[in-house]
Design a protein around this motif. Structure first.
Motif, PDB file in Angstrom:
ATOM      1  N   LEU A 132       0.932  -0.997   0.041  1.00 23.03           N
ATOM      2  CA  LEU A 132      -0.107   0.170   0.294  1.00 23.03           C
ATOM      3  C   LEU A 132       0.481   1.212  -0.250  1.00 23.03           C
ATOM      4  O   LEU A 132       0.819   1.997  -1.198  1.00 23.03           O
ATOM      5  N   VAL A 133       1.297   1.167   0.603  1.00 24.26           N
ATOM      6  CA  VAL A 133       2.555   2.355   0.617  1.00 24.26           C
ATOM      7  C   VAL A 133       3.507   2.745  -0.632  1.00 24.26           C
ATOM      8  O   VAL A 133       3.311   3.996  -1.397  1.00 24.26           O
ATOM      9  N   ASN A 134       3.572   1.214  -1.618  1.00 26.68           N
ATOM     10  CA  ASN A 134       4.445   1.820  -2.366  1.00 26.68           C
ATOM     11  C   ASN A 134       2.900   2.047  -3.709  1.00 26.68           C
ATOM     12  O   ASN A 134       4.158   2.871  -4.417  1.00 26.68           O
ATOM     13  N   TYR A 137      -0.974   5.261  -0.997  1.00 23.29           N
ATOM     14  CA  TYR A 137      -1.754   4.743   0.153  1.00 23.29           C
ATOM     15  C   TYR A 137      -1.169   5.386   1.127  1.00 23.29           C
ATOM     16  O   TYR A 137      -0.743   6.422   1.474  1.00 23.29           O
ATOM     17  N   LYS A 138      -2.682   7.055   1.754  1.00 19.43           N
ATOM     18  CA  LYS A 138      -2.146   7.653   3.163  1.00 19.43           C
ATOM     19  C   LYS A 138      -3.228   7.134   4.086  1.00 19.43           C
ATOM     20  O   LYS A 138      -4.127   6.579   4.192  1.00 19.43           O
ATOM     21  N   PHE A 139      -2.107   6.919   4.688  1.00 19.61           N
ATOM     22  CA  PHE A 139      -2.734   6.383   6.667  1.00 19.61           C
ATOM     23  C   PHE A 139      -3.089   7.346   7.319  1.00 19.61           C
ATOM     24  O   PHE A 139      -2.493   8.038   7.459  1.00 19.61           O
ATOM     25  N   ASP A 167       8.078   5.873   8.896  1.00 19.87           N
ATOM     26  CA  ASP A 167       9.245   6.680   9.029  1.00 19.87           C
ATOM     27  C   ASP A 167      10.003   5.070   7.955  1.00 19.87           C
ATOM     28  O   ASP A 167      10.295   5.552   6.853  1.00 19.87           O
ATOM     29  N   GLU A 168       9.813   4.253   8.598  1.00 18.85           N
ATOM     30  CA  GLU A 168      11.497   3.304   7.899  1.00 18.85           C
ATOM     31  C   GLU A 168      10.685   2.505   6.404  1.00 18.85           C
ATOM     32  O   GLU A 168      11.993   2.551   5.688  1.00 18.85           O
ATOM     33  N   HIS A 169       8.980   2.745   6.183  1.00 19.03           N
ATOM     34  CA  HIS A 169       9.090   2.003   5.418  1.00 19.03           C
ATOM     35  C   HIS A 169       8.505   3.635   4.540  1.00 19.03           C
ATOM     36  O   HIS A 169       7.711   3.197   3.213  1.00 19.03           O
ATOM     37  N   GLU A 170       8.843   4.544   4.691  1.00 18.29           N
ATOM     38  CA  GLU A 170       8.244   6.288   3.984  1.00 18.29           C
ATOM     39  C   GLU A 170       6.405   6.370   3.640  1.00 18.29           C
ATOM     40  O   GLU A 170       6.840   6.513   2.404  1.00 18.29           O
ATOM     41  N   ALA A 171       5.847   6.105   5.130  1.00 17.56           N
ATOM     42  CA  ALA A 171       4.680   5.870   4.330  1.00 17.56           C
ATOM     43  C   ALA A 171       4.221   7.234   4.531  1.00 17.56           C
ATOM     44  O   ALA A 171       4.831   8.905   5.038  1.00 17.56           O
TER      45      ALA A 171
END
Length: 245
Positions: A132-134, A137-139, A167-171
């Protein structure tokens, strides 16, 4: 239950708290809550007195976002009542629990869940979360009753753990945190460290007309008796008179 909740809901006005924000544009003083939660990049802190409708407003907004097919807009909302998290759990685990269930049971996210049936809950969450991050998507994390959390001593640790994961996954993520106005100051360090930049909004108390509208809705749904109405209205007048002495 959701249908009943929505039918009883009384719309609330939310104002930018000029005493805690600087450089305020007058046109932005009244918040279009759902729209601004989705579109404004800043985190929100929502303040109000006990019983003013903060939790109701936050949950109603969550329902409205969910019912507006957010996944087509690439939005993943999460509502968590912080006072329901016990000492054996953490904010991250609560988010994993709620979102894994959401991911696996929603047709709109079926593409992301097809290959995630035979691993544990955290691995399912992380696998789908990364996809979803890729896909940008916005959480949106809507956290209610911060000041009533039974794990007050763990709040900083929980926020740090959650934000480190994001932040680790740049969400792309946003927080909306609700608490009582009187409890704001002890949490300013947390807000400044983990929510900056953020805007502070306040929910005003229910006025007499809003309370009477709510009573009328309860009457229409048979939840109170018509014979009790005069006594209820009399008590409302007494409370408001006492509060304004």
């Amino acid at each position: 239950l959701i249908k009943t909740f929505k039918s009883l809901y009384i719309a609330k006005k939310v104002y930018l708290d000029s005493s805690r924000n600087q450089n305020i544009e007058i046109s932005k003083r009244v918040l279009n809550f759902e729209s601004d939660i989705v579109n404004d990049e800043k985190d929100f802190v929502l303040l109000g007195d006990a019983g003013c409708g903060k939790s109701t407003l936050l949950f109603k907004t969550f329902i409205d976002i969910i019912e507006d097919n957010p996944f087509e807009k690439k939005i993943i909302p999460t509502f968590i009542d912080l006072k329901s998290i016990n000492n054996d759990n953490s904010l991250v685990n609560e988010i994993i629990n709620k979102n894994t269930e959401l991911f696996l049971n929603n047709e709109s996210l079926k593409y992301y869940t097809n290959n995630n049936k035979n691993i544990n809950e955290k691995e399912i969450f992380l696998s789908i979360f990364k996809q979803l991050v890729n896909d940008k998507y916005k959480f949106i994390f809507m956290l209610d009753s911060l000041d009533e959390c039974s794990k007050k001593t763990e709040v900083y640790k929980d926020f740090k753990e959650l934000i480190s994961l994001l932040d680790e996954h740049e969400a792309n993520y946003k927080f909306v945190v609700a608490l009582r106005k009187s409890a704001y100051e002890p949490f300013t360090h947390l807000f400044n460290n983990y929510l900056a930049p953020f805007s502070v909004y306040k929910v005003r108390d229910y006025d007499k007309s809003e309370i009477k509208t709510y009573i009328e809705k309860l009457l229409q749904q048979g939840k109170i008796k018509e014979s009790d109405i005069d006594d209820i209205y009399r008590n409302i007048e007494i409370v408001f008179h006492h509060n304004h002495i």
